[in-house]
Design a protein around this motif. Structure first.
Motif, PDB file in Angstrom:
ATOM      1  N   ARG A   1       3.718   2.899   6.176  1.00 18.62           N
ATOM      2  CA  ARG A   1       4.745   1.990   6.696  1.00 18.62           C
ATOM      3  C   ARG A   1       5.904   2.818   7.246  1.00 18.62           C
ATOM      4  O   ARG A   1       6.321   3.797   6.637  1.00 18.62           O
ATOM      5  CB  ARG A   1       5.256   1.076   5.582  1.00 18.62           C
ATOM      6  N   ILE A   2       6.398   2.436   8.416  1.00 14.53           N
ATOM      7  CA  ILE A   2       7.593   3.063   8.967  1.00 14.53           C
ATOM      8  C   ILE A   2       8.790   2.248   8.481  1.00 14.53           C
ATOM      9  O   ILE A   2       8.852   1.020   8.681  1.00 14.53           O
ATOM     10  CB  ILE A   2       7.556   3.098  10.505  1.00 14.53           C
ATOM     11  N   ASP A   3       9.735   2.941   7.846  1.00 14.95           N
ATOM     12  CA  ASP A   3      10.828   2.263   7.155  1.00 14.95           C
ATOM     13  C   ASP A   3      11.748   1.498   8.102  1.00 14.95           C
ATOM     14  O   ASP A   3      11.879   1.821   9.290  1.00 14.95           O
ATOM     15  CB  ASP A   3      11.653   3.296   6.377  1.00 14.95           C
ATOM     16  N   ASN A   4      12.413   0.503   7.532  1.00 15.17           N
ATOM     17  CA  ASN A   4      13.382  -0.297   8.285  1.00 15.17           C
ATOM     18  C   ASN A   4      14.433   0.608   8.936  1.00 15.17           C
ATOM     19  O   ASN A   4      14.897   1.585   8.328  1.00 15.17           O
ATOM     20  CB  ASN A   4      14.099  -1.289   7.360  1.00 15.17           C
TER      21      ASN A   4
ATOM     22  N   GLU B   1      -1.886   7.918  12.474  1.00 10.21           N
ATOM     23  CA  GLU B   1      -2.967   7.060  12.006  1.00 10.21           C
ATOM     24  C   GLU B   1      -2.789   6.830  10.507  1.00 10.21           C
ATOM     25  O   GLU B   1      -2.417   7.740   9.768  1.00 10.21           O
ATOM     26  CB  GLU B   1      -4.321   7.715  12.282  1.00 10.21           C
ATOM     27  N   GLY B   2      -3.064   5.612  10.084  1.00  7.93           N
ATOM     28  CA  GLY B   2      -2.876   5.246   8.678  1.00  7.93           C
ATOM     29  C   GLY B   2      -1.707   4.315   8.478  1.00  7.93           C
ATOM     30  O   GLY B   2      -1.636   3.597   7.472  1.00  7.93           O
ATOM     31  N   VAL B   3      -0.783   4.328   9.425  1.00  4.32           N
ATOM     32  CA  VAL B   3       0.357   3.407   9.341  1.00  4.32           C
ATOM     33  C   VAL B   3      -0.127   1.996   9.677  1.00  4.32           C
ATOM     34  O   VAL B   3      -0.729   1.764  10.734  1.00  4.32           O
ATOM     35  CB  VAL B   3       1.488   3.835  10.302  1.00  4.32           C
ATOM     36  N   LYS B   4       0.164   1.069   8.781  1.00  2.15           N
ATOM     37  CA  LYS B   4      -0.266  -0.316   8.965  1.00  2.15           C
ATOM     38  C   LYS B   4       0.888  -1.238   9.349  1.00  2.15           C
ATOM     39  O   LYS B   4       0.670  -2.282   9.967  1.00  2.15           O
ATOM     40  CB  LYS B   4      -0.919  -0.833   7.682  1.00  2.15           C
ATOM     41  N   THR B   5       2.111  -0.803   8.987  1.00  4.69           N
ATOM     42  CA  THR B   5       3.252  -1.705   9.182  1.00  4.69           C
ATOM     43  C   THR B   5       4.423  -0.969   9.811  1.00  4.69           C
ATOM     44  O   THR B   5       4.762   0.149   9.395  1.00  4.69           O
ATOM     45  CB  THR B   5       3.707  -2.295   7.834  1.00  4.69           C
ATOM     46  N   LEU B   6       5.052  -1.605  10.808  1.00  2.00           N
ATOM     47  CA  LEU B   6       6.327  -1.138  11.338  1.00  2.00           C
ATOM     48  C   LEU B   6       7.409  -2.027  10.741  1.00  2.00           C
ATOM     49  O   LEU B   6       7.381  -3.254  10.895  1.00  2.00           O
ATOM     50  CB  LEU B   6       6.355  -1.234  12.866  1.00  2.00           C
TER      51      LEU B   6
ATOM     52  N   VAL C   1      12.789  -1.112  13.476  1.00  2.00           N
ATOM     53  CA  VAL C   1      12.438   0.319  13.542  1.00  2.00           C
ATOM     54  C   VAL C   1      12.930   0.946  14.843  1.00  2.00           C
ATOM     55  O   VAL C   1      13.549   2.014  14.844  1.00  2.00           O
ATOM     56  CB  VAL C   1      10.916   0.509  13.386  1.00  2.00           C
ATOM     57  N   PHE C   2      12.679   0.311  15.991  1.00  2.00           N
ATOM     58  CA  PHE C   2      13.070   0.872  17.291  1.00  2.00           C
ATOM     59  C   PHE C   2      14.171   0.037  17.968  1.00  2.00           C
ATOM     60  O   PHE C   2      14.350   0.103  19.181  1.00  2.00           O
ATOM     61  CB  PHE C   2      11.858   0.944  18.222  1.00  2.00           C
TER      62      PHE C   2
ATOM     63  N   LEU D   1      -2.564   0.085  12.987  1.00  2.00           N
ATOM     64  CA  LEU D   1      -1.401  -0.810  12.909  1.00  2.00           C
ATOM     65  C   LEU D   1      -1.856  -2.276  12.838  1.00  2.00           C
ATOM     66  O   LEU D   1      -2.646  -2.736  13.665  1.00  2.00           O
ATOM     67  CB  LEU D   1      -0.499  -0.599  14.129  1.00  2.00           C
ATOM     68  N   MET D   2      -1.291  -3.015  11.845  1.00  2.00           N
ATOM     69  CA  MET D   2      -1.685  -4.409  11.632  1.00  2.00           C
ATOM     70  C   MET D   2      -0.497  -5.376  11.669  1.00  2.00           C
ATOM     71  O   MET D   2      -0.675  -6.561  11.974  1.00  2.00           O
ATOM     72  CB  MET D   2      -2.401  -4.548  10.278  1.00  2.00           C
ATOM     73  N   TYR D   3       0.724  -4.873  11.400  1.00  2.00           N
ATOM     74  CA  TYR D   3       1.832  -5.812  11.214  1.00  2.00           C
ATOM     75  C   TYR D   3       3.129  -5.203  11.744  1.00  2.00           C
ATOM     76  O   TYR D   3       3.429  -4.026  11.499  1.00  2.00           O
ATOM     77  CB  TYR D   3       1.980  -6.138   9.725  1.00  2.00           C
ATOM     78  N   ILE D   4       3.890  -6.022  12.482  1.00  2.00           N
ATOM     79  CA  ILE D   4       5.176  -5.596  13.033  1.00  2.00           C
ATOM     80  C   ILE D   4       6.238  -6.563  12.534  1.00  2.00           C
ATOM     81  O   ILE D   4       6.151  -7.783  12.762  1.00  2.00           O
ATOM     82  CB  ILE D   4       5.151  -5.580  14.575  1.00  2.00           C
ATOM     83  N   GLU D   5       7.251  -5.997  11.856  1.00  2.00           N
ATOM     84  CA  GLU D   5       8.272  -6.852  11.255  1.00  2.00           C
ATOM     85  C   GLU D   5       9.367  -7.205  12.259  1.00  2.00           C
ATOM     86  O   GLU D   5       9.411  -6.694  13.381  1.00  2.00           O
ATOM     87  CB  GLU D   5       8.858  -6.166  10.019  1.00  2.00           C
TER      88      GLU D   5
END
Length: 657
Positions: free
Chosen positions: A540-543, A559-564, A568-569, A583-587
C-alpha cells in the motif's frame, strides 16, 4: 710388443690443487710466502736464498716475465678468438687435460690396486716412505682440477695485470668518463670493488692500471683514484664478470651513456634516495650479461631517460627508479622481482608472472597520471585491478586520458568499495583498447580483463551488466546489489530512513524489506523516482505520500502494491506514473488536481475507486493500459465516471516509446 706396454700416470701429487701428501688442499690463490693454517709454508723452497733474492732484486722484471709467459701460453693454446680466460684455458686443455684420454679408467683402477698393496705393506712395516701411498692414487680428478685452473687463471691475471686486467684493454671492463667535482669539493674518488673470487681488483685510469690489495671473495677493496682537473678522463673497472659489487657511484661525476657488464654483479647502485647526494649525470643505461643482479638503484638521476631492458635479469629483486626520466622499464617474465618504484615519467607498465611482487612494494604513485600502457598477468600477490583503478582516478580530469592500452589477467581481488565497478565501466567507452598475450596493440577492441573480483559490499547492477557484456571471462562475486538513484535527494532520504547496514547505500534487499514509506517525499521537487520499483515489500502507498511533489521524470510503483492511499498524488506534477499489475484499489482524492503526461496502469482489470474525487480536476494527457483491457476501462463503472473519460492508449505503444 706394443700390446705388452701401457703408459701409466705416476707421482700425481703436487699438481694444481694437490699437495705433496696427495690432499686437495692447495687454494687457487696460493702465492710465494703463503702458509697453511698450521704455519707451514706452502712452498718447500720458502727459505731458498736464490728465489728470495731474485724476487727482491727484480720485482718488475718478474711481473713482466710472467706477463710474457701468459702471452706465450695463449699463443701455444691455439685459440684464435675468445677472452683471455678462454685462451689460457685452451693452453691447459691442450697440454694437460687433453692427455687424460690417453689413460683409461681401467689403468687408473689397476694402478690404485698397486698403491693399496703398498699401503698394506707400510702398515706391516715392510715399506717406508715420507708420503702415504694412497695419497698418490687420485684418479684423473678432471672436473675439480679444471675448476681450480679456471680460478687460478683469473687470479694470476689479476696479480700480474694481464689480459682483462691490463690498462690498455677494454675487454670485460665497465668503462666510463669521469671528472672531479665542478665545485672543487673533491679531487679524488674512492672505488669499493667486491670480488667474487680472492684476487686483486683492478681499475684503469687513463693508461694506468691501479691494482688494489689482495682481497678475499665477498670483501670490499678500496681503490683511490686522484682526479687531475675537471676534464673528462677514462675510468674502467677491470674484469667486471668477476665482481659482486662495484660500490656506490651516486656521488661520482660520470657523463654520457653508461654500459654495465658483469655476470656476477649482485648490486648496481648509481642513484640515491637523497637527491642532494647524486652527482652522476648519465643519459642512458644499458645492461649486458648482468644475470646475477638482485638490486638496481638509479634514484634521482635526473638526466637518465629512455627505456631500461631488464628482461634477462631473472634474479632482480629490487628496482628503484624514482626521480629519473625513464619512460619504460621491462622486467623478466617470471623473475624474482619483489620491489619496484616507477618514476613520474614512466608511461609503460608490464609485469608478468612475478610471484613475489606485492601491492605495497609496487609503487606507481608518481607515474599513474602518465601511464599509457598497463599489462599485468600472473602476479599472484599483486592487485592489478586496484592499481588500475588508481590510474583511472589519477587521469579522471584529463581532457584526453593518457591510458590507452590495458591487459589484466590471472587476478583474484577482494574489494569493499563497490564504486570501483563504475571506474572499470569507463574502459568500455571506446577510448581504451586491449593488449594481446604477446604484448601487441590493436588486436583487442576493448581492454582485456580475465580474473575474479570479489565484493564484500554492494555494487550497482547496471555497472555489472556493462562489464559482463565486454568481459565474459571476468568473474564477479558480489555480496549485494545497490540501487543507483538518479536523484541525489531521493537517495539521501532512502539512505537516512532504510539503510540498515550503514554502508551509505540502499541495497535491493533493504528496499524490499520496507513496508511503508510514509510521507518522506511530500512537497519535494525531484528529477525521478523510478527506483521505487525496488520497494517490493510494499502493498500500500501511504496517504499523502507524494502530495504536491514535482517529478520531472517517472515514478514506478512496485509490483505487489494493491492499494493507493488517500491523496497519494494530490496536487502533484509528475511526467510519468507507472502503476503495477497488482493494483486493485484507489482511495479518495488520490489523483485530485494532478498534472501528468502519462499514466501507465498495468492492471488487466480497472482498479476499484473509493468513489470520492479520485481524479477530480486531474490533467492527464494519456493513460496506457493493457492492449486487451482498453474496452474494460472504457466501460468501467465508478461514481465519478472517471475511467470512462480517459484518453486511452495501448500499453504496447508505451513500451515501444
Amino acid at each position: 710388443m706394443a700390446s705388452l706396454w701401457k703408459w701409466r700416470a705416476d707421482d700425481l701429487d703436487t699438481i694444481f690443487k694437490v699437495i705433496n701428501q696427495g690432499l686437495m688442499k692447495k687454494p687457487y690463490w696460493v702465492e710465494y710466502h703463503d702458509v697453511y693454517d698450521d704455519g707451514t709454508p706452502v712452498w718447500n723452497g720458502e727459505k731458498s736464498v736464490f728465489w728470495n733474492m731474485l724476487e727482491q732484486a727484480y720485482p718488475e722484471e718478474w711481473r713482466q716475465m710472467m706477463r710474457r709467459m701468459m702471452s706465450k701460453m695463449e699463443e701455444l693454446g691455439g685459440l684464435q678468438k675468445g677472452t683471455h680466460q678462454e685462451k689460457l684455458m685452451a693452453f691447459f686443455d691442450k697440454y694437460y687435460f687433453q692427455v687424460i684420454g690417453d689413460f683409461s679408467s681401467m689403468l687408473y683402477n689397476e694402478d690404485g690396486k698397486n698403491y693399496e698393496q703398498m699401503k698394506l705393506a707400510m702398515l706391516q712395516g715392510r715399506y717406508a716412505n715420507d708420503t702415504d701411498p694412497l695419497g698418490q692414487s687420485l684418479g684423473n680428478a678432471s672436473s675439480p682440477e679444471r675448476a681450480w685452473v679456471k680460478k687460478r687463471i683469473q687470479y694470476m691475471m689479476s696479480k700480474y695485470s694481464f689480459g682483462d686486467y691490463d690498462a690498455t684493454t677494454a675487454d670485460g671492463s665497465i668503462t666510463v668518463r669521469t671528472s672531479a667535482q665542478a665545485d672543487g669539493s673533491s679531487n679524488s674518488i674512492v672505488l669499493r670493488l667486491t670480488p667474487a673470487l680472492k684476487l686483486y681488483p683492478t681499475i684503469g685510469y687513463g693508461t694506468t692500471a691501479i691494482r688494489g690489495a689482495r682481497t678475499d671473495a665477498g670483501k670490499p677493496c678500496e681503490i683511490t683514484v686522484d682526479i687531475n682537473g675537471t676534464s673528462d678522463q677514462q675510468l674502467s673497472i677491470k674484469s667486471a664478470d668477476w665482481l659482486l659489487d662495484i660500490g656506490d657511484w651516486s656521488g661520482y661525476v660520470i657523463n654520457g651513456a653508461l654500459s654495465v657488464i658483469g655476470k656476477r654483479l649482485k648490486r648496481l647502485k648509481l642513484g640515491d634516495a637523497d637527491a642532494s647526494k647524486v652527482k652522476i649525470l648519465i643519459s642512458s643505461l644499458t645492461l649486458g650479461n648482468t644475470v646475477s643482479l638482485t638490486e638496481i638503484d638509479v634514484q634521482n638521476i635526473a638526466t637518465l631517460g629512455g627505456s631500461l631492458d631488464l628482461r634477462n635479469n631473472y634474479r632482480l629483486r629490487s628496482f628503484l627508479g624514482k626521480g629519473t626520466k625513464l619512460t619504460e622499464a621491462h622486467f623478466a617474465d617470471g623473475g624474482a622481482l619483489e620491489k619496484v618504484e616507477y618514476p613520474e615519467t614512466a608511461s609503460y607498465i608490464e609485469l608478468k608472472n612475478l610471484d613475489n611482487l606485492t601491492n605495497d612494494n609496487c609503487d606507481i604513485r608518481d607515474c599513474k597520471g602518465n601511464v599509457m600502457s598497463y599489462f599485468v598477468a600472473g602476479c599472484d600477490q599483486l592487485q592489478p585491478i586496484k592499481k588500475l583503478t588508481e590510474i583511472l582516478d589519477a587521469q579522471q580530469g584529463q581532457p584526453n586520458h593518457a591510458l590507452r592500452y590495458v591487459r589484466c589477467v590471472g587476478f583474484n581481488e577482494t574489494f569493499s568499495d563497490g564504486t570501483m565497478f563504475d571506474k572499470l565501466v569507463r574502459l568500455v567507452d571506446g577510448t581504451y583498447q586491449g593488449i594481446d598475450a604477446e604484448g601487441q596493440y590493436g588486436n583487442d577492441q576493448y581492454p582485456v580483463l580475465d580474473g575474479t573480483i570479489n565484493l564484500t559490499t554492494g555494487a550497482y547492477r547496471d555497472s555489472y551488466d556493462a562489464l559482463m557484456v565486454h568481459y565474459p571471462k571476468l568473474k564477479l562475486n558480489i555480496a549485494k546489489w545497490w540501487i543507483r538513484f538518479e536523484d541525489p535527494e531521493v537517495k539521501r532520504i532512502c539512505v537516512e530512513n532504510w539503510d540498515k547496514d550503514g554502508d551509505g547505500e540502499l541495497s535491493t534487499e533493504e528496499a524490499a524489506t520496507v513496508s511503508s514509506i510514509g510521507t518522506a517525499f511530500k512537497d519535494l521537487t525531484l528529477s525521478s523516482f523510478s527506483e521505487l520499483a525496488y520497494f517490493k515489500g510494499l502493498t500500500r502507498i501511504d496517504n499523502d505520500c507524494f502530495m504536491s511533489v514535482t517529478i520531472n521524470g517517472k515514478v514506478i510503483v512496485p509490483e505487489g502494491v494493491k492499494t493507493l492511499g488517500r491523496a497519494v498524488f494530490m496536487y502533484a506534477h509528475v511526467n510519468v506514473i507507472d502503476l503495477p499489475s497488482t493494483l486493485m484499489y484507489i482511495e479518495e482524492r488520490c489523483f485530485q488536481e494532478i498534472s501528468c503526461a502519462s499514466l501507465v496502469v498495468r492492471a488487466s482489470n480497472p482498479p476499484v475507486l473509493y468513489g470520492y474525487r479520485e481524479f477530480m480536476f486531474a490533467s492527464i494527457k494519456d493513460v496506457y493500459v493493457p492492449d486487451t483491457s482498453i474496452g474494460l476501462y472504457k466501460n468501467a463503472q465508478d461514481a465519478g465516471g472517471y475511467w470512462k473519460n480517459m484518453n486511452y492508449k495501448p500499453l504496447s505503444e508505451y513500451t515501444l516509446k
